[in-house]
Design a protein around this motif. Structure first.
Motif, mmCIF file in Angstrom:
data_model
loop_
_atom_site.group_PDB
_atom_site.id
_atom_site.type_symbol
_atom_site.label_atom_id
_atom_site.label_comp_id
_atom_site.label_asym_id
_atom_site.label_seq_id
_atom_site.Cartn_x
_atom_site.Cartn_y
_atom_site.Cartn_z
ATOM 1 N N LYS A 1 1.075 4.081 1.342
ATOM 2 C CA LYS A 1 0.820 4.999 2.432
ATOM 3 C C LYS A 1 2.105 5.357 3.155
ATOM 4 C CE LYS A 1 -4.003 3.734 3.274
ATOM 5 N NZ LYS A 1 -4.996 3.268 4.273
ATOM 6 N N LYS A 2 3.217 4.834 2.646
ATOM 7 C CA LYS A 2 4.530 5.146 3.188
ATOM 8 C C LYS A 2 5.435 5.569 2.047
ATOM 9 C CE LYS A 2 4.216 1.762 6.948
ATOM 10 N NZ LYS A 2 4.835 0.547 7.552
ATOM 11 N N ALA B 1 1.378 9.400 -0.891
ATOM 12 C CA ALA B 1 1.858 8.887 0.395
ATOM 13 C C ALA B 1 2.224 10.017 1.346
ATOM 14 C CB ALA B 1 3.063 7.975 0.173
ATOM 15 N N SER C 1 0.838 -1.193 0.000
ATOM 16 C CA SER C 1 0.000 0.000 0.000
ATOM 17 C C SER C 1 0.871 1.241 0.000
ATOM 18 C CB SER C 1 -0.901 0.002 1.238
ATOM 19 O OG SER C 1 -1.609 1.207 1.342
ATOM 20 N N TYR D 1 -0.819 11.605 2.776
ATOM 21 C CA TYR D 1 -1.419 10.757 3.805
ATOM 22 C C TYR D 1 -0.644 10.887 5.120
ATOM 23 C CZ TYR D 1 -2.880 6.548 6.303
ATOM 24 O OH TYR D 1 -3.360 5.676 7.256
ATOM 25 N N GLN D 2 0.683 10.730 5.044
ATOM 26 C CA GLN D 2 1.510 10.819 6.241
ATOM 27 C C GLN D 2 1.562 12.249 6.768
ATOM 28 O OE1 GLN D 2 2.897 8.357 7.911
ATOM 29 N NE2 GLN D 2 2.406 6.701 6.489
#
Length: 270
Positions: free
Chosen positions: A178-179, A221, A176, A224-225
């Motif tokens: 997200k990082k 990403a 995913s 998101y972070q």
């Protein structure tokens, strides 16, 4: 004692009950397997000394432990240590274990070198474990070091690198976003080391894997972070100090300064 009667056990036709006459009655004394019965020529009327009875019982116990071991081996190959531990669980004496192990080795039913080679091949082809992890497992099975090294020679550097390449490609294609890509890559390498792959093989594999960063995915990403970091830090800081805290946190998460600045610009425009 003098054998007064021999009968076949009802539940096991291969075992026989031995009786002796006491006070005019046939009393059960012990039982033996058919092979032991034949080996010692046991029959009605035969007189046995205490030492002979002891020897017969010991040999029958060894025969039972041997039979149990054969059954245990029927499911898969076993290391010698596994057979020893299994017989200990069955409360076999040290002498009985030594006798059974010696017999199994002579019959080539246990062979730690062949076991190690088969173990390495199986783990190499059917698991996600690297050579270091496999080595530790063989050490736990008390396999001699020389056998382990010979067996692991089948897990060549080329095979290890090829396996790592496939694992990295699969993981990077399904992870995913997200990082940051950098953080994903670091965590992936750490995971591979934990699975027992060598640092050298991982670095060689990294040269073969496409490590191109997708800018759009990387931007998603960091948004998101970044939002999570911004919300957390905004409770304590504001203005320039807030931006510095967010910048430091995102940098530690593996994002480039260019992306961090783009994210911060977006926040200012909001």
């Amino acid at each position: 004692m003098k054998i007064s009667k021999i009968t076949t056990q009802k539940k096991n036709k291969n075992r026989f009950n031995i009786f002796e006459s006491l006070n005019g009655k046939d009393e059960y004394t012990f039982s033996v397997h058919e092979d032991i019965l034949i080996r010692f020529h046991l029959r009605k009327g035969l007189e046995l000394t205490e030492e002979q009875v002891k020897e017969i019982k010991e040999q029958d116990a060894i025969y039972q432990y041997y039979t149990l071991s054969i059954n245990y081996l029927s499911y898969r190959m076993r290391a010698k240590s596994e057979i020893i531990d299994y017989l200990k669980e069955k409360e076999a004496t040290p002498d009985a274990i030594d006798t059974v192990i010696h017999k199994l080795e002579n019959e080539k039913l246990i062979d730690d070198l062949q076991f190690s080679k088969a173990y390495v091949r199986t783990k190499m082809n059917t698991s996600s474990k690297g050579p270091n992890k496999i080595k530790q497992e063989l050490i736990q099975k008390r396999i001699p070091e020389v056998y382990i090294e010979e067996a692991l020679s089948e897990f060549s550097v080329e095979k290890e690198v090829d396996k790592v390449v496939k694992m990295m490609e699969k993981k990077l294609s399904t992870t995913s976003r997200k990082k940051s890509f950098q953080q994903q890559l670091i965590q992936l390498k750490q995971s591979l080391i934990q699975k027992g792959f060598t640092q050298g093989a991982i670095e060689l594999a990294s040269q073969e894997v496409d490590l191109t960063v997708n800018d759009d995915e990387e931007m998603d990403a960091i948004r998101y972070q970044g939002e999570k970091v911004w919300t957390k830090q905004a409770r304590k800081h504001e203005g320039f100090q807030l931006k510095q805290k967010v910048m430091a946190s995102l940098y530690q998460k593996g994002f480039s300064m260019d992306l961090i600045n783009r994210f911060l610009d977006e926040k200012e425009e909001e």
